[in-house]
Design a protein around this motif. Structure first.
Motif, PDB file in Angstrom:
ATOM      1  N   LEU A  30       0.873  -1.196  -0.099  1.00 19.29           N
ATOM      2  CA  LEU A  30       0.031   0.095   0.000  1.00 19.29           C
ATOM      3  C   LEU A  30       0.914   1.272  -0.184  1.00 19.29           C
ATOM      4  CD1 LEU A  30      -2.319  -1.344   2.543  1.00 19.29           C
ATOM      5  CD2 LEU A  30      -3.180  -0.541   0.316  1.00 19.29           C
ATOM      6  N   GLU A  31       0.422   2.119  -0.865  1.00 19.93           N
ATOM      7  CA  GLU A  31       1.328   3.632  -0.764  1.00 19.93           C
ATOM      8  C   GLU A  31       0.554   4.158   0.366  1.00 19.93           C
ATOM      9  OE1 GLU A  31       0.583   5.748  -4.493  1.00 19.93           O
ATOM     10  OE2 GLU A  31       1.819   3.935  -5.778  1.00 19.93           O
ATOM     11  N   MET A  32       1.592   4.674   1.352  1.00 22.03           N
ATOM     12  CA  MET A  32       1.451   5.391   2.602  1.00 22.03           C
ATOM     13  C   MET A  32       2.215   6.507   2.496  1.00 22.03           C
ATOM     14  SD  MET A  32      -0.870   3.751   4.352  1.00 22.03           S
ATOM     15  CE  MET A  32      -0.651   4.768   5.634  1.00 22.03           C
ATOM     16  N   GLU A  33       1.657   7.744   3.266  1.00 22.60           N
ATOM     17  CA  GLU A  33       2.595   8.914   3.358  1.00 22.60           C
ATOM     18  C   GLU A  33       3.184   8.606   4.801  1.00 22.60           C
ATOM     19  OE1 GLU A  33       2.928  11.584   1.525  1.00 22.60           O
ATOM     20  OE2 GLU A  33       1.748  10.779   0.082  1.00 22.60           O
ATOM     21  N   TYR A  34       4.406   9.050   4.778  1.00 24.17           N
ATOM     22  CA  TYR A  34       4.981   9.208   5.967  1.00 24.17           C
ATOM     23  C   TYR A  34       6.177   9.930   5.938  1.00 24.17           C
ATOM     24  CZ  TYR A  34       8.439   5.841   4.060  1.00 24.17           C
ATOM     25  OH  TYR A  34       9.303   5.394   3.279  1.00 24.17           O
ATOM     26  N   GLN A  35       6.869  10.227   6.974  1.00 28.18           N
ATOM     27  CA  GLN A  35       8.223  10.757   6.915  1.00 28.18           C
ATOM     28  C   GLN A  35       9.194  10.436   8.224  1.00 28.18           C
ATOM     29  OE1 GLN A  35       8.179  15.143   6.580  1.00 28.18           O
ATOM     30  NE2 GLN A  35       6.770  14.826   4.931  1.00 28.18           N
ATOM     31  N   CYS A  36       8.673  10.628   9.380  1.00 27.96           N
ATOM     32  CA  CYS A  36       9.463  10.304  10.671  1.00 27.96           C
ATOM     33  C   CYS A  36       9.650   9.070  10.958  1.00 27.96           C
ATOM     34  CB  CYS A  36       9.158  11.527  11.789  1.00 27.96           C
ATOM     35  SG  CYS A  36       7.829  10.982  12.335  1.00 27.96           S
ATOM     36  N   ARG A  37       8.380   8.419  10.904  1.00 27.91           N
ATOM     37  CA  ARG A  37       8.236   6.742  11.329  1.00 27.91           C
ATOM     38  C   ARG A  37       8.261   6.846  13.034  1.00 27.91           C
ATOM     39  NH1 ARG A  37       8.112   2.666   8.069  1.00 27.91           N
ATOM     40  NH2 ARG A  37       8.570   2.940   5.934  1.00 27.91           N
ATOM     41  N   GLU A  38       8.071   7.850  13.837  1.00 26.02           N
ATOM     42  CA  GLU A  38       8.185   8.091  14.974  1.00 26.02           C
ATOM     43  C   GLU A  38       7.235   8.938  15.929  1.00 26.02           C
ATOM     44  OE1 GLU A  38      12.079   9.004  16.341  1.00 26.02           O
ATOM     45  OE2 GLU A  38      13.059   7.565  14.976  1.00 26.02           O
ATOM     46  N   GLY A  39       6.294   9.256  15.220  1.00 23.35           N
ATOM     47  CA  GLY A  39       5.061   9.921  15.795  1.00 23.35           C
ATOM     48  C   GLY A  39       5.575  11.466  15.892  1.00 23.35           C
ATOM     49  N   PHE A  40       6.387  12.001  15.250  1.00 24.71           N
ATOM     50  CA  PHE A  40       6.768  13.286  15.258  1.00 24.71           C
ATOM     51  C   PHE A  40       5.984  14.271  14.348  1.00 24.71           C
ATOM     52  CE2 PHE A  40      11.143  11.690  16.908  1.00 24.71           C
ATOM     53  CZ  PHE A  40      10.755  11.625  18.205  1.00 24.71           C
ATOM     54  N   CYS A  41       5.865  13.741  13.191  1.00 24.88           N
ATOM     55  CA  CYS A  41       5.347  14.621  12.114  1.00 24.88           C
ATOM     56  C   CYS A  41       3.946  14.674  11.848  1.00 24.88           C
ATOM     57  CB  CYS A  41       6.203  14.460  10.731  1.00 24.88           C
ATOM     58  SG  CYS A  41       5.739  12.856  10.065  1.00 24.88           S
ATOM     59  N   GLY A  42       3.145  13.507  11.907  1.00 26.10           N
ATOM     60  CA  GLY A  42       1.813  13.317  11.723  1.00 26.10           C
ATOM     61  C   GLY A  42       1.301  12.961  10.342  1.00 26.10           C
ATOM     62  N   SER A  43       2.444  12.961   9.409  1.00 26.93           N
ATOM     63  CA  SER A  43       2.254  12.871   8.129  1.00 26.93           C
ATOM     64  C   SER A  43       1.484  11.357   7.676  1.00 26.93           C
ATOM     65  CB  SER A  43       3.396  12.910   7.108  1.00 26.93           C
ATOM     66  OG  SER A  43       4.378  12.041   7.376  1.00 26.93           O
ATOM     67  N   CYS A  44       1.638  10.314   8.412  1.00 32.72           N
ATOM     68  CA  CYS A  44       1.106   9.040   8.165  1.00 32.72           C
ATOM     69  C   CYS A  44      -0.308   8.973   8.791  1.00 32.72           C
ATOM     70  CB  CYS A  44       1.936   7.794   8.696  1.00 32.72           C
ATOM     71  SG  CYS A  44       2.073   7.812  10.509  1.00 32.72           S
ATOM     72  N   GLN A  45      -0.959   9.967   9.379  1.00 31.58           N
ATOM     73  CA  GLN A  45      -2.331   9.898  10.056  1.00 31.58           C
ATOM     74  C   GLN A  45      -3.230   9.379   9.210  1.00 31.58           C
ATOM     75  OE1 GLN A  45      -5.175  12.468  12.861  1.00 31.58           O
ATOM     76  NE2 GLN A  45      -3.178  13.386  12.088  1.00 31.58           N
ATOM     77  N   VAL A  46      -4.066   8.355   9.773  1.00 36.43           N
ATOM     78  CA  VAL A  46      -5.302   7.542   9.149  1.00 36.43           C
ATOM     79  C   VAL A  46      -6.157   7.737  10.158  1.00 36.43           C
ATOM     80  CG1 VAL A  46      -3.839   6.221   7.696  1.00 36.43           C
ATOM     81  CG2 VAL A  46      -4.637   5.378  10.068  1.00 36.43           C
ATOM     82  N   GLN A  47      -7.465   7.500   9.750  1.00 38.53           N
ATOM     83  CA  GLN A  47      -8.822   7.540  10.406  1.00 38.53           C
ATOM     84  C   GLN A  47      -9.036   6.101  10.977  1.00 38.53           C
ATOM     85  OE1 GLN A  47     -10.509  10.344  11.594  1.00 38.53           O
ATOM     86  NE2 GLN A  47      -8.755  11.359  10.781  1.00 38.53           N
ATOM     87  N   LEU A  48      -9.263   6.012  12.252  1.00 36.13           N
ATOM     88  CA  LEU A  48      -9.629   4.904  13.178  1.00 36.13           C
ATOM     89  C   LEU A  48     -11.274   4.842  13.123  1.00 36.13           C
ATOM     90  CD1 LEU A  48      -8.643   2.302  14.625  1.00 36.13           C
ATOM     91  CD2 LEU A  48      -8.833   3.440  16.781  1.00 36.13           C
ATOM     92  N   ILE A  49     -11.726   3.965  12.275  1.00 37.88           N
ATOM     93  CA  ILE A  49     -13.161   3.807  12.305  1.00 37.88           C
ATOM     94  C   ILE A  49     -13.535   2.964  13.277  1.00 37.88           C
ATOM     95  CG2 ILE A  49     -15.293   3.225  10.833  1.00 37.88           C
ATOM     96  CD1 ILE A  49     -13.276   5.671   9.554  1.00 37.88           C
ATOM     97  N   GLU A  50     -13.071   1.904  13.646  1.00 35.12           N
ATOM     98  CA  GLU A  50     -13.504   0.900  14.815  1.00 35.12           C
ATOM     99  C   GLU A  50     -12.215  -0.051  15.030  1.00 35.12           C
ATOM    100  OE1 GLU A  50     -16.005  -2.353  13.273  1.00 35.12           O
ATOM    101  OE2 GLU A  50     -17.182  -1.927  14.949  1.00 35.12           O
TER     102      GLU A  50
END
Length: 91
Positions: A30-50
């Protein structure tokens, strides 16, 4: 215990329990946005539905309501998530 990760676009899989949610999504090509991989930048944020996740490191980045940072969490139950822009696979 294995958990199922469902993506709102109709794709689901069972991730290896040793992988972060981001690593598990990437393992499915899957293509995913990310940068830091440590929770610093927030670029990988997704919505938790359940479902529920557990953070191995508390995120520093802003996380919206129902948002999660897959780079620094593990599934703790079956999950349903929504990826911004939809589910796209690497070519």
């Amino acid at each position: 215990m294995a958990h199922i990760v469902k993506i709102m676009d109709g794709f689901s899989f069972i991730p290896r329990p040793t992988l972060t949610l981001l690593e598990a999504l990437e393992s499915q090509q899957l293509e995913m946005e990310y940068q830091c991989r440590e929770g610093f930048c927030g670029s990988c944020q997704v919505q938790l539905i359940e479902g529920k996740v557990e953070y191995f490191a508390e995120p520093i980045a802003f996380v919206s309501d129902r948002g999660i940072l897959p780079c620094c969490c593990y599934p703790k139950s079956d999950l349903t998530i929504e990826i911004p822009g939809g589910c796209h696979f690497k070519k």
